[in-house]
Motif scaffolding. Structure first.
Motif, mmCIF file in Angstrom:
data_model
loop_
_atom_site.group_PDB
_atom_site.id
_atom_site.type_symbol
_atom_site.label_atom_id
_atom_site.label_comp_id
_atom_site.label_asym_id
_atom_site.label_seq_id
_atom_site.Cartn_x
_atom_site.Cartn_y
_atom_site.Cartn_z
ATOM 1 N N MET A 176 0.851 -1.196 0.000
ATOM 2 C CA MET A 176 0.000 0.000 0.000
ATOM 3 C C MET A 176 0.885 1.245 0.000
ATOM 4 O O MET A 176 1.824 1.338 0.781
ATOM 5 C CB MET A 176 -0.923 -0.009 1.221
ATOM 6 N N LYS A 177 0.576 2.176 -0.894
ATOM 7 C CA LYS A 177 1.391 3.374 -1.057
ATOM 8 C C LYS A 177 0.501 4.612 -1.044
ATOM 9 O O LYS A 177 -0.470 4.693 -1.794
ATOM 10 C CB LYS A 177 2.151 3.291 -2.383
ATOM 11 N N GLU A 178 0.831 5.574 -0.202
ATOM 12 C CA GLU A 178 0.057 6.812 -0.172
ATOM 13 C C GLU A 178 0.384 7.652 -1.400
ATOM 14 O O GLU A 178 1.541 7.939 -1.681
ATOM 15 C CB GLU A 178 0.362 7.606 1.092
ATOM 16 N N CYS A 179 -0.665 8.060 -2.127
ATOM 17 C CA CYS A 179 -0.470 8.816 -3.365
ATOM 18 C C CYS A 179 -0.829 10.290 -3.232
ATOM 19 O O CYS A 179 -0.234 11.135 -3.890
ATOM 20 C CB CYS A 179 -1.282 8.189 -4.494
ATOM 21 N N LEU A 180 -1.822 10.604 -2.421
ATOM 22 C CA LEU A 180 -2.173 12.008 -2.223
ATOM 23 C C LEU A 180 -2.970 12.172 -0.940
ATOM 24 O O LEU A 180 -3.559 11.218 -0.432
ATOM 25 C CB LEU A 180 -2.947 12.570 -3.414
ATOM 26 N N LYS A 181 -2.955 13.401 -0.433
ATOM 27 C CA LYS A 181 -3.771 13.758 0.722
ATOM 28 C C LYS A 181 -4.713 14.887 0.337
ATOM 29 O O LYS A 181 -4.327 15.818 -0.370
ATOM 30 C CB LYS A 181 -2.891 14.186 1.898
ATOM 31 N N ILE A 182 -5.941 14.789 0.796
ATOM 32 C CA ILE A 182 -6.927 15.841 0.554
ATOM 33 C C ILE A 182 -6.751 16.898 1.643
ATOM 34 O O ILE A 182 -6.885 16.608 2.833
ATOM 35 C CB ILE A 182 -8.354 15.256 0.569
ATOM 36 N N LYS A 183 -6.429 18.105 1.236
ATOM 37 C CA LYS A 183 -6.116 19.162 2.197
ATOM 38 C C LYS A 183 -7.369 19.733 2.859
ATOM 39 O O LYS A 183 -7.348 20.115 4.029
ATOM 40 C CB LYS A 183 -5.338 20.279 1.499
ATOM 41 N N GLU A 184 -8.454 19.806 2.096
ATOM 42 C CA GLU A 184 -9.678 20.410 2.611
ATOM 43 C C GLU A 184 -10.385 19.474 3.600
ATOM 44 O O GLU A 184 -10.130 18.266 3.619
ATOM 45 C CB GLU A 184 -10.634 20.751 1.461
ATOM 46 N N ASP A 185 -11.279 20.036 4.388
ATOM 47 C CA ASP A 185 -12.077 19.232 5.318
ATOM 48 C C ASP A 185 -13.118 18.425 4.543
ATOM 49 O O ASP A 185 -13.900 18.990 3.772
ATOM 50 C CB ASP A 185 -12.787 20.131 6.336
ATOM 51 N N LEU A 186 -13.124 17.120 4.758
ATOM 52 C CA LEU A 186 -14.133 16.266 4.142
ATOM 53 C C LEU A 186 -15.387 16.265 5.007
ATOM 54 O O LEU A 186 -15.324 16.012 6.208
ATOM 55 C CB LEU A 186 -13.606 14.838 3.995
ATOM 56 N N GLN A 187 -16.515 16.551 4.377
ATOM 57 C CA GLN A 187 -17.792 16.581 5.077
ATOM 58 C C GLN A 187 -18.700 15.502 4.494
ATOM 59 O O GLN A 187 -18.618 15.187 3.312
ATOM 60 C CB GLN A 187 -18.441 17.957 4.926
ATOM 61 N N GLU A 188 -19.560 14.956 5.334
ATOM 62 C CA GLU A 188 -20.430 13.874 4.882
ATOM 63 C C GLU A 188 -21.869 14.352 4.762
ATOM 64 O O GLU A 188 -22.342 15.157 5.568
ATOM 65 C CB GLU A 188 -20.358 12.687 5.848
ATOM 66 N N GLY A 189 -22.549 13.872 3.745
ATOM 67 C CA GLY A 189 -23.951 14.207 3.546
ATOM 68 C C GLY A 189 -24.678 13.074 2.848
ATOM 69 O O GLY A 189 -24.080 12.049 2.501
ATOM 70 N N ILE A 190 -25.966 13.279 2.632
ATOM 71 C CA ILE A 190 -26.823 12.276 1.998
ATOM 72 C C ILE A 190 -27.372 12.838 0.687
ATOM 73 O O ILE A 190 -27.880 13.964 0.648
ATOM 74 C CB ILE A 190 -28.005 11.887 2.916
ATOM 75 N N VAL A 191 -27.273 12.049 -0.368
ATOM 76 C CA VAL A 191 -27.799 12.480 -1.665
ATOM 77 C C VAL A 191 -29.318 12.620 -1.591
ATOM 78 O O VAL A 191 -30.017 11.706 -1.143
ATOM 79 C CB VAL A 191 -27.427 11.479 -2.774
ATOM 80 N N VAL A 192 -29.803 13.780 -2.024
ATOM 81 C CA VAL A 192 -31.243 14.015 -2.124
ATOM 82 C C VAL A 192 -31.702 13.821 -3.562
ATOM 83 O O VAL A 192 -32.655 13.095 -3.838
ATOM 84 C CB VAL A 192 -31.609 15.439 -1.644
ATOM 85 N N LYS A 193 -30.976 14.454 -4.487
ATOM 86 C CA LYS A 193 -31.365 14.384 -5.891
ATOM 87 C C LYS A 193 -30.197 14.798 -6.774
ATOM 88 O O LYS A 193 -29.457 15.722 -6.442
ATOM 89 C CB LYS A 193 -32.563 15.310 -6.160
ATOM 90 N N ARG A 194 -30.037 14.099 -7.878
ATOM 91 C CA ARG A 194 -29.081 14.522 -8.903
ATOM 92 C C ARG A 194 -29.867 15.327 -9.926
ATOM 93 O O ARG A 194 -30.605 14.775 -10.743
ATOM 94 C CB ARG A 194 -28.413 13.307 -9.545
ATOM 95 N N THR A 195 -29.723 16.636 -9.880
ATOM 96 C CA THR A 195 -30.568 17.499 -10.700
ATOM 97 C C THR A 195 -30.156 17.500 -12.169
ATOM 98 O O THR A 195 -30.983 17.705 -13.047
ATOM 99 C CB THR A 195 -30.558 18.940 -10.165
ATOM 100 N N ASN A 196 -28.868 17.294 -12.431
ATOM 101 C CA ASN A 196 -28.393 17.070 -13.794
ATOM 102 C C ASN A 196 -27.085 16.301 -13.711
ATOM 103 O O ASN A 196 -26.698 15.843 -12.638
ATOM 104 C CB ASN A 196 -28.257 18.386 -14.590
ATOM 105 N N ARG A 197 -26.415 16.165 -14.824
ATOM 106 C CA ARG A 197 -25.223 15.311 -14.870
ATOM 107 C C ARG A 197 -24.147 15.743 -13.879
ATOM 108 O O ARG A 197 -23.415 14.913 -13.339
ATOM 109 C CB ARG A 197 -24.658 15.335 -16.295
ATOM 110 N N PHE A 198 -24.057 17.050 -13.630
ATOM 111 C CA PHE A 198 -22.947 17.558 -12.831
ATOM 112 C C PHE A 198 -23.362 18.226 -11.524
ATOM 113 O O PHE A 198 -22.513 18.770 -10.822
ATOM 114 C CB PHE A 198 -22.129 18.555 -13.665
#
Length: 225
Positions: free
Chosen positions: A1-23
């Motif tokens: 196992m090799k570390e490739c990158l670290k996410i600098k920003e704070d990761l927040q968790e949520g629940i999907v409500v709706k995908r309104t379009n592709r993006f």
């Protein structure tokens, strides 16, 4: 196992409500609806659906105020932010080589040229069924064009590699998704016959770091999907 990158920003968790379009995806965080950007052109039906958990960071644009980084999968978090692909691919290359990103070749573009003679195109793989990593999850004209470009490169005397970045730790092998895009499957095996190399690397998000876990081979036989 090799570390490739670290996410600098704070990761927040949520629940999907709706995908309104592709993006764009509406995400419930506590009692607040966040409007998040999804930086992935795939369908992601197995990951981005109402009720599933996602990880996101704060990132404002004119339409959204956050960016989805990963979604909950069967084997943990699955990275859905394709902006990370370049850094993950670079993690796999030897340190002592000269890598040129985004190069033009035969009226097309591929992700990398590694001197002196290797063209590399990367594809992110977020779909897995029964341990089989599958690409694409939607018909891909762009993907087929890239395979044809790699074939031309080999015919012109260069080396070429198709690199799949698999975001499921549970992947046991890789196979082109013949249900979604049968023409891609045909071109994939034509490329192998012509001498294009295929590499499938498995990554996993653990905490705020993304690790390279292992390499898997093309499935020995055509799987039922």
């Amino acid at each position: 196992m090799k570390e490739c990158l670290k996410i600098k920003e704070d990761l927040q968790e949520g629940i999907v409500v709706k995908r309104t379009n592709r993006f764009v995806v509406n995400v419930l965080q506590g009692e607040k609806i966040r409007v998040c950007h999804l930086h992935d052109t795939g369908r992601l039906k197995e990951l981005i659906y109402p009720g599933n958990s996602v990880l996101f960071i704060d990132k404002k644009s004119h339409l959204t105020d956050c960016l989805i980084m990963a979604a909950k999968g069967s084997n943990g978090w699955v990275i859905t932010n394709t902006l990370l692909h370049r850094e993950l691919a670079m993690c796999l290359f030897p340190k002592n080589v000269k890598v040129i990103p985004e190069v033009k070749v035969f009226e097309s573009r591929v992700d990398f040229f590694i001197k002196p003679d290797l063209y590399v195109e990367t594809k992110g793989c977020t779909l897995i069924k029964n341990g089989v990593a599958l690409f694409p999850d939607a018909p891909t004209e762009r993907g087929k064009k890239h395979i044809l470009t790699l074939i031309k490169a080999v015919e012109a005397g260069y080396r070429a590699e198709l690199l799949f970045l698999i975001m499921h730790e549970g992947a046991k092998c890789f196979y082109p998704n013949y249900i979604t895009d049968p023409e891609f499957e045909k071109l994939f095996f034509k490329a192998l016959e012509k001498g294009v190399k295929v590499r499938s690397a498995v990554f996993s998000l653990k905490g705020k770091a993304v690790y390279y876990i292992k390499q898997v081979k093309v499935c020995r036989s055509k799987p039922r999907i």
